[in-house]
Write an enzyme that holds these catalytic residues in place. Sequence first.
Site, short mmCIF file in Angstrom:
data_model
loop_
_atom_site.label_atom_id
_atom_site.label_comp_id
_atom_site.label_asym_id
_atom_site.label_seq_id
_atom_site.Cartn_x
_atom_site.Cartn_y
_atom_site.Cartn_z
N HIS A 217 17.60 95.19 17.80
CA HIS A 217 16.57 96.19 18.04
C HIS A 217 17.12 97.58 18.37
O HIS A 217 16.40 98.56 18.25
CB HIS A 217 15.63 95.74 19.18
CG HIS A 217 14.61 94.73 18.72
ND1 HIS A 217 14.97 93.50 18.20
CD2 HIS A 217 13.25 94.75 18.70
CE1 HIS A 217 13.86 92.82 17.88
NE2 HIS A 217 12.81 93.56 18.18
N GLU B 229 13.60 90.36 32.38
CA GLU B 229 14.69 90.91 31.58
C GLU B 229 15.81 91.53 32.41
O GLU B 229 16.14 92.71 32.28
CB GLU B 229 14.15 91.94 30.56
CG GLU B 229 15.17 92.23 29.47
CD GLU B 229 14.66 93.13 28.36
OE1 GLU B 229 13.61 92.81 27.76
OE2 GLU B 229 15.31 94.14 28.10
N ARG C 229 17.04 87.65 28.77
CA ARG C 229 15.93 88.08 27.90
C ARG C 229 16.37 89.19 26.93
O ARG C 229 15.72 89.44 25.92
CB ARG C 229 14.73 88.50 28.75
CG ARG C 229 13.49 88.75 27.90
CD ARG C 229 12.21 88.76 28.70
NE ARG C 229 11.09 89.10 27.83
CZ ARG C 229 9.82 89.05 28.18
NH1 ARG C 229 9.50 88.65 29.40
NH2 ARG C 229 8.87 89.38 27.35
N ARG D 258 -7.11 96.72 39.52
CA ARG D 258 -5.81 96.18 39.94
C ARG D 258 -5.45 94.87 39.25
O ARG D 258 -4.62 94.10 39.73
CB ARG D 258 -5.73 96.00 41.46
CG ARG D 258 -5.92 97.29 42.22
CD ARG D 258 -5.49 97.15 43.67
NE ARG D 258 -5.67 98.42 44.35
CZ ARG D 258 -6.80 98.81 44.92
NH1 ARG D 258 -7.85 98.02 44.89
NH2 ARG D 258 -6.87 99.98 45.51
N HIS E 63 8.45 97.51 11.38
CA HIS E 63 9.31 97.15 12.51
C HIS E 63 10.30 96.03 12.13
O HIS E 63 11.50 96.15 12.35
CB HIS E 63 8.44 96.73 13.70
CG HIS E 63 9.21 96.26 14.89
ND1 HIS E 63 9.91 97.12 15.71
CD2 HIS E 63 9.44 95.00 15.37
CE1 HIS E 63 10.53 96.42 16.64
NE2 HIS E 63 10.25 95.14 16.47
N GLU F 21 11.43 88.49 13.34
CA GLU F 21 11.59 88.09 14.74
C GLU F 21 11.98 86.61 14.84
O GLU F 21 12.70 86.21 15.76
CB GLU F 21 10.31 88.37 15.55
CG GLU F 21 9.85 89.82 15.54
CD GLU F 21 10.75 90.78 16.33
OE1 GLU F 21 11.65 90.32 17.07
OE2 GLU F 21 10.53 92.01 16.19
N LYS G 226 11.40 81.43 22.67
CA LYS G 226 10.97 82.53 23.55
C LYS G 226 10.57 81.98 24.92
O LYS G 226 10.89 82.56 25.95
CB LYS G 226 9.83 83.31 22.90
CG LYS G 226 9.34 84.41 23.81
CD LYS G 226 9.14 85.72 23.15
CE LYS G 226 8.79 86.78 24.19
NZ LYS G 226 8.31 88.00 23.63
N LYS H 264 5.08 91.14 28.37
CA LYS H 264 5.41 92.58 28.29
C LYS H 264 4.18 93.32 27.78
O LYS H 264 3.66 92.99 26.71
CB LYS H 264 6.58 92.82 27.34
CG LYS H 264 7.93 92.56 27.95
CD LYS H 264 9.02 93.05 27.01
CE LYS H 264 10.39 92.80 27.57
NZ LYS H 264 11.45 93.17 26.61
N ASN I 260 16.13 91.28 22.24
CA ASN I 260 16.27 92.62 21.65
C ASN I 260 17.37 92.65 20.59
O ASN I 260 17.77 93.73 20.15
CB ASN I 260 16.61 93.65 22.75
CG ASN I 260 15.51 93.77 23.77
OD1 ASN I 260 14.34 93.59 23.44
ND2 ASN I 260 15.87 94.06 25.01
N HIS J 27 15.63 100.07 16.11
CA HIS J 27 14.71 101.08 16.64
C HIS J 27 15.10 102.48 16.12
O HIS J 27 14.23 103.27 15.73
CB HIS J 27 14.74 101.04 18.17
CG HIS J 27 13.93 102.11 18.83
ND1 HIS J 27 12.56 102.21 18.66
CD2 HIS J 27 14.29 103.14 19.63
CE1 HIS J 27 12.12 103.25 19.35
NE2 HIS J 27 13.15 103.84 19.93
N1 GLY Z 1 9.98 91.08 22.32
C1 GLY Z 1 11.01 91.04 23.28
C2 GLY Z 1 10.61 90.46 24.59
O1 GLY Z 1 9.49 89.99 24.73
O2 GLY Z 1 11.38 90.48 25.50
#
Ligand code: GLY
Length: 335
Positions: free
Chosen positions: A234, A223, A227, A113, A250, A177, A213, A135, A231, A238
Amino acid sequence: MTIHMNLGENSYDIIVRRGLLSDAGEHLNLDRRVLVVTDTGVPARYAQTVAEQCRQGVICTVEQGEGSKSLEGFAKLHETMLKHGFSRKDCVVAVGGGVVGDLSGFTASTYMRGIDFYNIPTTLLSQIDSSIGGKTAINFGGVKNIVGSFYQPRKVLIDPSLTETLPPRQLSSGLAEAVKMALTSDRELFELFEEEDIGENLDEIIVRSLNIKKSVVEKDEKETGLRKILNFGHTVGHGIEVSEDGRLYHGECVALGMIPMCGESVRPRLMAVLRKCGLYREINYDWDRIAQAAFHDKKAVGDSVSVTVVHEVGSFEIKTVPSVEVIELAKSILG
Ligand code: GLY
């Protein structure tokens, strides 16, 4: 330098310093069983350097590439911890790029857990972006990052010297990025890309990107709104990444994906920066495949999609627009 991510009880430090890998034990609690996860693309000595500083370090090496972010990869890590008698007091350390970080973090979030997770990112992309913010995910049923959790690391160690072993194309991919964050949030960083030597300013690029960030994640950890600017580029990116079947990295795809999402005055400046970073690729676009991949992922909501647009460097607008409009716009600009 230390950057503190302020997320209440999930707060942690991000330490940035050349040579940090060799001192990892001074910053992390490695006096226990430690699963050191890496992949076949990362120099083996990086994980060994960490394992040597652990009371009981167990190295688990997965195959390089997105394929390891799978149920099989997840099972391999759990099996290794079970076999070595890991308890709730033990921990996982990721030593690698985004794939290793995502897989390790997700596994740490579910073993008994949830056990402690530390991240030591070794690619520029993961140092700038994916190693912080919590994430974690694996891919499932052909959908990227569909099974995962928000699970913050206990600490992140960023040693910019580790990127010196990266092939130039992978280094450039990471820069995408940082360009992304500069465009939406930091005009001065964008001007640094335009005016200065990038290699000589790599540490500053990393730190400035991390600060952007940090400030975004602190305001919107899960998000629900802001947040989404991370993206930027992206959605189309993507789609291009999937349609190119692994031919493009990427960051190269995100780079192309940002172009149509910029206003007309920003676009030529972005193109110049992308060329300077070695990020611009001429490709034949397969718009049907791009649309299919771009909108069958989790960012799509019905026939509309939430996108970030940049009309002026250093600022952004988040809009919900019909998916078809995004593709038409991208087609008209990218060709
Ligand atoms: N790489 C995008 C984020 O961490 O939200």
